[in-house]
Design a protein around this motif. Sequence first.
Motif, PDB file in Angstrom:
ATOM      1  N   VAL A 145       0.727  -1.251   0.003  1.00 12.48           N
ATOM      2  CA  VAL A 145      -0.052  -0.140   0.105  1.00 12.48           C
ATOM      3  C   VAL A 145       0.900   1.186  -0.053  1.00 12.48           C
ATOM      4  CG1 VAL A 145      -1.924  -1.079   1.139  1.00 12.48           C
ATOM      5  CG2 VAL A 145       0.036   0.071   2.563  1.00 12.48           C
ATOM      6  N   GLY A 146       0.321   2.341  -0.373  1.00 11.68           N
ATOM      7  CA  GLY A 146       0.948   3.433  -0.264  1.00 11.68           C
ATOM      8  C   GLY A 146       0.980   4.386   0.839  1.00 11.68           C
ATOM      9  N   GLY A 147      -0.138   4.253   1.610  1.00 15.00           N
ATOM     10  CA  GLY A 147      -0.560   4.928   2.773  1.00 15.00           C
ATOM     11  C   GLY A 147      -1.154   3.928   3.928  1.00 15.00           C
ATOM     12  N   LEU A 148      -0.795   4.145   5.163  1.00 19.52           N
ATOM     13  CA  LEU A 148      -1.328   3.550   6.234  1.00 19.52           C
ATOM     14  C   LEU A 148      -1.812   4.312   7.175  1.00 19.52           C
ATOM     15  CD1 LEU A 148      -1.691   0.503   7.663  1.00 19.52           C
ATOM     16  CD2 LEU A 148       0.771   1.054   8.754  1.00 19.52           C
ATOM     17  N   GLU A 149      -3.015   3.998   7.759  1.00 13.73           N
ATOM     18  CA  GLU A 149      -3.467   4.636   9.052  1.00 13.73           C
ATOM     19  C   GLU A 149      -4.000   3.472   9.998  1.00 13.73           C
ATOM     20  OE1 GLU A 149      -5.436   8.997   7.508  1.00 13.73           O
ATOM     21  OE2 GLU A 149      -6.847   7.141   7.830  1.00 13.73           O
ATOM     22  N   ALA A 150      -3.730   3.488  11.138  1.00 16.38           N
ATOM     23  CA  ALA A 150      -3.960   2.470  12.289  1.00 16.38           C
ATOM     24  C   ALA A 150      -4.357   3.002  13.371  1.00 16.38           C
ATOM     25  CB  ALA A 150      -2.751   1.588  12.206  1.00 16.38           C
ATOM     26  N   ASP A 151      -5.170   2.009  14.196  1.00 10.34           N
ATOM     27  CA  ASP A 151      -5.936   2.486  15.767  1.00 10.34           C
ATOM     28  C   ASP A 151      -5.849   0.970  16.169  1.00 10.34           C
ATOM     29  OD1 ASP A 151      -6.533   3.181  17.897  1.00 10.34           O
ATOM     30  OD2 ASP A 151      -8.412   4.334  17.276  1.00 10.34           O
ATOM     31  N   VAL A 152      -5.130   0.624  16.608  1.00  4.96           N
ATOM     32  CA  VAL A 152      -4.924  -0.923  17.223  1.00  4.96           C
ATOM     33  C   VAL A 152      -4.686  -0.897  18.911  1.00  4.96           C
ATOM     34  CG1 VAL A 152      -3.587  -3.141  16.755  1.00  4.96           C
ATOM     35  CG2 VAL A 152      -4.014  -1.413  15.097  1.00  4.96           C
ATOM     36  N   ASP A 153      -5.549  -1.377  19.615  1.00  5.26           N
ATOM     37  CA  ASP A 153      -5.442  -1.555  20.917  1.00  5.26           C
ATOM     38  C   ASP A 153      -4.389  -2.484  21.242  1.00  5.26           C
ATOM     39  OD1 ASP A 153      -7.608   0.063  21.022  1.00  5.26           O
ATOM     40  OD2 ASP A 153      -9.135  -1.357  21.808  1.00  5.26           O
ATOM     41  N   GLY A 154      -4.222  -3.506  20.439  1.00  2.00           N
ATOM     42  CA  GLY A 154      -2.724  -4.377  20.920  1.00  2.00           C
ATOM     43  C   GLY A 154      -1.767  -3.940  19.993  1.00  2.00           C
ATOM     44  N   LEU A 156       0.952  -3.971  16.652  1.00  2.00           N
ATOM     45  CA  LEU A 156       0.782  -3.939  14.987  1.00  2.00           C
ATOM     46  C   LEU A 156       2.127  -4.298  14.427  1.00  2.00           C
ATOM     47  CD1 LEU A 156      -0.624  -2.518  12.534  1.00  2.00           C
ATOM     48  CD2 LEU A 156       0.552  -0.480  13.181  1.00  2.00           C
ATOM     49  N   TYR A 157       1.690  -5.394  13.948  1.00  5.16           N
ATOM     50  CA  TYR A 157       2.852  -5.978  12.922  1.00  5.16           C
ATOM     51  C   TYR A 157       2.382  -6.180  11.504  1.00  5.16           C
ATOM     52  CZ  TYR A 157       5.216  -7.602  17.285  1.00  5.16           C
ATOM     53  OH  TYR A 157       5.626  -7.486  18.682  1.00  5.16           O
ATOM     54  N   VAL A 158       3.050  -5.198  10.459  1.00  2.00           N
ATOM     55  CA  VAL A 158       2.914  -5.242   9.031  1.00  2.00           C
ATOM     56  C   VAL A 158       4.202  -5.292   8.419  1.00  2.00           C
ATOM     57  CG1 VAL A 158       0.613  -3.994   9.363  1.00  2.00           C
ATOM     58  CG2 VAL A 158       2.660  -2.810   9.137  1.00  2.00           C
ATOM     59  N   ASP A 159       4.200  -5.779   7.267  1.00 10.50           N
ATOM     60  CA  ASP A 159       5.165  -5.856   6.319  1.00 10.50           C
ATOM     61  C   ASP A 159       5.030  -5.276   5.148  1.00 10.50           C
ATOM     62  OD1 ASP A 159       7.827  -6.216   5.017  1.00 10.50           O
ATOM     63  OD2 ASP A 159       7.517  -8.237   5.007  1.00 10.50           O
ATOM     64  N   ASN A 160       5.162  -3.936   4.649  1.00  9.56           N
ATOM     65  CA  ASN A 160       4.779  -3.406   3.432  1.00  9.56           C
ATOM     66  C   ASN A 160       5.944  -3.569   2.424  1.00  9.56           C
ATOM     67  OD1 ASN A 160       2.615  -1.549   2.363  1.00  9.56           O
ATOM     68  ND2 ASN A 160       4.404  -0.358   1.994  1.00  9.56           N
ATOM     69  N   THR A 161       5.453  -3.886   0.979  1.00 10.72           N
ATOM     70  CA  THR A 161       6.268  -3.747   0.027  1.00 10.72           C
ATOM     71  C   THR A 161       6.344  -2.392  -0.450  1.00 10.72           C
ATOM     72  OG1 THR A 161       5.747  -6.156  -0.505  1.00 10.72           O
ATOM     73  CG2 THR A 161       6.579  -4.748  -2.223  1.00 10.72           C
ATOM     74  N   GLY A 162       7.617  -1.745  -0.549  1.00 10.84           N
ATOM     75  CA  GLY A 162       7.886  -0.302  -1.311  1.00 10.84           C
ATOM     76  C   GLY A 162       7.574   0.633  -0.198  1.00 10.84           C
ATOM     77  N   ALA A 163       7.751   1.775  -0.717  1.00 11.02           N
ATOM     78  CA  ALA A 163       7.645   3.116   0.251  1.00 11.02           C
ATOM     79  C   ALA A 163       6.054   3.164   1.017  1.00 11.02           C
ATOM     80  CB  ALA A 163       7.650   4.383  -0.660  1.00 11.02           C
ATOM     81  N   LEU A 164       6.308   3.650   2.257  1.00 15.24           N
ATOM     82  CA  LEU A 164       4.911   3.801   2.853  1.00 15.24           C
ATOM     83  C   LEU A 164       4.825   4.972   3.501  1.00 15.24           C
ATOM     84  CD1 LEU A 164       2.510   2.417   4.195  1.00 15.24           C
ATOM     85  CD2 LEU A 164       3.925   1.565   6.159  1.00 15.24           C
ATOM     86  N   ASN A 165       3.682   5.709   3.207  1.00 13.11           N
ATOM     87  CA  ASN A 165       3.240   7.044   3.877  1.00 13.11           C
ATOM     88  C   ASN A 165       2.538   6.701   5.235  1.00 13.11           C
ATOM     89  OD1 ASN A 165       4.804   9.078   1.978  1.00 13.11           O
ATOM     90  ND2 ASN A 165       3.226   8.267   0.541  1.00 13.11           N
ATOM     91  N   ILE A 166       2.684   7.226   6.414  1.00 10.42           N
ATOM     92  CA  ILE A 166       1.809   7.124   7.474  1.00 10.42           C
ATOM     93  C   ILE A 166       0.867   8.101   7.391  1.00 10.42           C
ATOM     94  CG2 ILE A 166       1.614   6.917   9.961  1.00 10.42           C
ATOM     95  CD1 ILE A 166       3.174   4.750   8.809  1.00 10.42           C
ATOM     96  N   GLY A 167      -0.482   8.071   7.160  1.00 11.74           N
ATOM     97  CA  GLY A 167      -1.608   8.809   7.000  1.00 11.74           C
ATOM     98  C   GLY A 167      -1.584   9.297   5.727  1.00 11.74           C
ATOM     99  N   GLY A 169      -5.032  11.028   5.090  1.00  8.26           N
ATOM    100  CA  GLY A 169      -6.200  12.153   4.982  1.00  8.26           C
ATOM    101  C   GLY A 169      -7.345  11.403   5.354  1.00  8.26           C
ATOM    102  N   GLY A 170      -7.433  10.019   5.673  1.00  9.12           N
ATOM    103  CA  GLY A 170      -8.686   9.613   6.045  1.00  9.12           C
ATOM    104  C   GLY A 170      -9.229   9.746   7.610  1.00  9.12           C
ATOM    105  N   THR A 171      -9.939   9.091   8.000  1.00  6.89           N
ATOM    106  CA  THR A 171     -10.616   9.400   9.326  1.00  6.89           C
ATOM    107  C   THR A 171      -9.378   9.338  10.586  1.00  6.89           C
ATOM    108  OG1 THR A 171     -11.169   7.218   9.826  1.00  6.89           O
ATOM    109  CG2 THR A 171     -12.709   8.708   8.738  1.00  6.89           C
ATOM    110  N   LEU A 172      -8.380   8.709  10.247  1.00  7.81           N
ATOM    111  CA  LEU A 172      -7.301   8.734  11.287  1.00  7.81           C
ATOM    112  C   LEU A 172      -6.229   9.418  10.850  1.00  7.81           C
ATOM    113  CD1 LEU A 172      -7.058   4.790  12.227  1.00  7.81           C
ATOM    114  CD2 LEU A 172      -7.974   6.840  13.392  1.00  7.81           C
ATOM    115  N   THR A 173      -5.004   9.985  11.343  1.00  5.17           N
ATOM    116  CA  THR A 173      -4.060  10.839  10.837  1.00  5.17           C
ATOM    117  C   THR A 173      -2.722  10.314  11.187  1.00  5.17           C
ATOM    118  OG1 THR A 173      -4.260  11.925  12.924  1.00  5.17           O
ATOM    119  CG2 THR A 173      -5.306  12.874  11.576  1.00  5.17           C
ATOM    120  N   GLY A 174      -2.762   9.130  11.556  1.00  7.21           N
ATOM    121  CA  GLY A 174      -1.557   8.198  11.687  1.00  7.21           C
ATOM    122  C   GLY A 174      -1.506   7.021  12.310  1.00  7.21           C
ATOM    123  N   VAL A 175      -0.611   6.359  12.909  1.00  8.90           N
ATOM    124  CA  VAL A 175      -0.788   5.230  13.406  1.00  8.90           C
ATOM    125  C   VAL A 175      -0.710   5.293  15.043  1.00  8.90           C
ATOM    126  CG1 VAL A 175       0.318   2.952  13.705  1.00  8.90           C
ATOM    127  CG2 VAL A 175       0.460   4.281  11.441  1.00  8.90           C
TER     128      VAL A 175
END
Length: 181
Positions: A145-154, A156-167, A169-175
Amino acid sequence: DAMGGAIAGRSQIDSDVEGEITFFVNPLQNLIIKTTDGTGADQIHIEGVDANFDANLTVQAGVDVDTNNDDSVTFQTAATSIISGNLDIAAGSIALNAAVTTSGAVSLNATNGSITGTSLVTAANAHLEATGNVGGSGTEVELAVGGLEADVDGSLYVDNTGALNIGFGGTLTGVMVGGDS
């Protein structure tokens, strides 16, 4: 319930409760699958869609009112490609056991559990929410993915292929995470 493509230009929904298979012409805009609150937690198995399916796919899962167990969604058996549609899944738990692909956005919300599985999710952006974990150490959720937003109570383990922007402009603004990541 299971969903898969059996006839060109059509997809199907199958229920193990009544044993009935329903074929339908691929939607032009939206397909919404909604399970109702009731007795017994439902398991929704998404087993791919027709190769020409190009619409938004939404699953709104209910809650078993007797045991307070939420319905679950599992991507399994065959890859699910919705071409340019958006994927929006809200369920107690979500298992990514088969690839999910779109040029649109993906929103996964595990309302009473975790997002698990190591199959690749390919999308423009991913919005992940969970009351439990997303992935685990050694069993990361695989993203392209190009962008990631997350809200995780526990954790967070992700592995992204390529460049990743945090946030993006969705309903969350970051991780935001409550556990190890």
